[in-house]
Design an enzyme around this catalytic site. Structure first.
Site, PDB file in Angstrom:
ATOM      1  CB  CYS A 142      -7.979 -47.541 -23.387  1.00 23.14           C
ATOM      2  SG  CYS A 142      -7.061 -48.588 -22.239  1.00 23.14           S
ATOM      3  CG  ASP A 172     -19.834 -14.176 -47.911  1.00 25.80           C
ATOM      4  OD1 ASP A 172     -19.596 -13.419 -46.966  1.00 25.80           O
ATOM      5  OD2 ASP A 172     -18.970 -14.570 -48.724  1.00 25.80           O
TER       6      ASP A 172
END
Length: 488
Positions: free
Chosen positions: A34, A438
């Site tokens: 599971c 940037d």
């Protein structure tokens, strides 16, 4: 993670979905495995064993739980933030390399012997490359069984199985149901038509779709990408053909509608869409680290779960990054659209405005540089990049070694830190790539009282490692982005 038994037990007992994909729980009394968040009553700790992969559970003789469907959990975030051989191998396996080229092809792409690759994967994941690929084929088969009306023989070969007998045996072993039983249990609404599939792409919460879909839509290349009816749509160049995907954000999943010219590309198409949307990230770990900085903490608290918008094609993104050097976003889209119209392969899209696949480096290698509406120095940058991508001198892909590839990029004419780092962040998937030069990042830094010079900002950002690419997303969110006139 799976070796920390106490932590795994706590996660299972609390049904903590954050750990889905990190490990799998095998239950000895039932013979099933599971995901940690399985809604069933947790087994007693003495009856649990923990494995690092679904393939390892299957090799140990456990079958998938019918209730929690552990094979549909998000992928492990381990393969997103690591650049070692095992992580690169897992990215390649997800991209279907073992199914197409075998284990020898996988090893060749990594630069190791097959024995070394098998030994490393077995040591860390409890399963070798063939078992990992087999588990992936089983999941692909289940998707096709449940979402299409294809004959089972077509499903078997589309999922990558070499024979119908192997397909039948694998499905029965993994899911404890025959293929026809799986189809009969599927919801009627889930079934589609051959070649058009409706999928649910899971992710770890939280996910903030605004920057993710907003950025991809704002930079969309006409003819290749579009935002239509609340979905990001784009064409896909795939190993066996092409495809068109529509991705729509939902509260607990991404709705994915795939139309493929060859269903053998399903696994690769799904993997690349997940990669583009950064769906295997662990946002809790990322945000917890960034919140330790008092400057970033309010940004994270305001909109947690930001992802890094990435790409479905690394070479395509590198070409687009060069087209975007020192120009506005609108100009970069215009340049790219001209190349798409002239050199891209046409596709038919009855549902929208997609017209072409983005051109390959090989197709662009023969263009006349004088036809490019850009300065001569940037033409040289473009043609050099395209030539190296076309002849294999430069290879950008899931197996890329991030530091080495970044160094290769910086050695190209016209490649500065911004271009190399944005390719590392969005194409290669390096979660620690940082765009210190940037203009949008520097503007946000000034507004927040952070150092604005690249060197000082890089030093300040050391505390954000290894998640500096995610810090960039939070910094960009403080102003308008994409930023015009990005540096090289």
């Amino acid at each position: 993670m799976h070796t920390d038994r106490e932590r795994c037990v706590r996660a299972v007992q609390s049904k903590d979905a954050r750990f889905d994909g990190w490990f799998f729980t095998a239950v000895h009394t039932t013979g099933i495995y599971c995901r940690p968040s399985c809604p069933a009553v947790p087994p007693k700790p003495r009856n649990m064993s923990f494995y690092p992969s679904a393939a390892a559970c299957q090799q140990a003789g456990f079958r998938a739980c019918k209730r929690c469907r552990p094979d549909t959990s998000p992928g492990s975030p381990e393969w997103n933030h690591r650049a070692d051989a095992v992580a690169r191998a897992m990215r390649l396996i997800a991209d279907g390399v073992v199914d197409r080229d075998g284990v020898t092809g996988l090893a060749a792409r990594l630069g190791y012997s097959t024995r070394q690759v098998e030994r490393q994967l077995l040591a860390e994941l409890g399963a070798g490359p063939l078992a990992l690929a087999r588990a992936q084929r089983a999941q692909t088969a289940r998707i096709l069984i449940e979402t299409s009306e294809l004959p089972m023989a077509d499903v078997a070969f589309a999922a990558g199985f070499s024979s119908i007998r192997t397909f039948n045996d694998t499905v029965r072993e993994v899911f404890a149901l025959a293929p026809t039983e799986l189809r009969s249990r599927a919801p009627k609404s889930a079934k589609g038509t051959p070649g058009a599939l409706q999928l649910r792409l899971p992710f770890r919460a939280p996910l903030n779709p605004d920057n993710l879909f907003g950025h991809l839509a704002a930079t969309a290349v006409p003819g290749v990408e579009e935002w239509r009816d609340g979905a990001l749509r784009r064409t896909l160049r795939l190993p066996y053909g092409h495809g068109i995907v529509a991705l729509t954000p939902r509260p607990d999943h991404i709705a994915c509608r795939l139309t493929l010219s060859d269903l053998r590309d399903l696994t690769v198409a799904t993997s690349r869409c997940r990669r583009m949307l950064d769906l295997d990230a662990d946002p809790v770990a990322v945000d917890e680290q960034l919140r330790t900085d008092p400057v970033l903490a309010p940004l994270v608290d305001k909109a947690p779960g930001r992802r890094v918008p990435r790409t479905v094609d690394e070479a395509e993104f590198a070409i687009r990054a060069v087209l975007g050097q020192q120009v506005s976003t609108a100009a970069a889209r215009t340049h790219a659209a001209r190349l798409v119209t002239a050199y891209g392969d046409p596709v038919d899209d009855p549902e929208g405005g997609l017209t072409h696949l983005f051109p390959t480096p090989e197709a662009l290698a023969g263009l006349d540089p004088e036809t490019l509406a850009m300065p001569r120095t940037r033409r040289t940058t473009f043609t050099t990049l395209v030539a190296q991508l076309a002849d294999g001198t430069l290879h950008l892909g899931p197996e890329s070694d991030w530091p080495r590839t970044r160094a290769q990029l910086l050695a190209l004419p016209g490649f500065g830190p911004w271009t190399a780092d944005v390719i590392a962040m969005r194409a290669l998937g390096d979660p620690d790539a940082f765009l210190a030069t940037d203009l949008g990042v520097r503007h946000a830094a000034r507004e927040l009282g952070l150092p604005a010079t690249p060197a000082a900002l890089t030093a300040r950002a050391a505390a954000w490692r290894p998640w500096r690419a995610y810090a960039v997303q939070y910094l960009w969110a403080t102003g308008d982005h994409p930023v015009n006139f990005l540096p090289a």
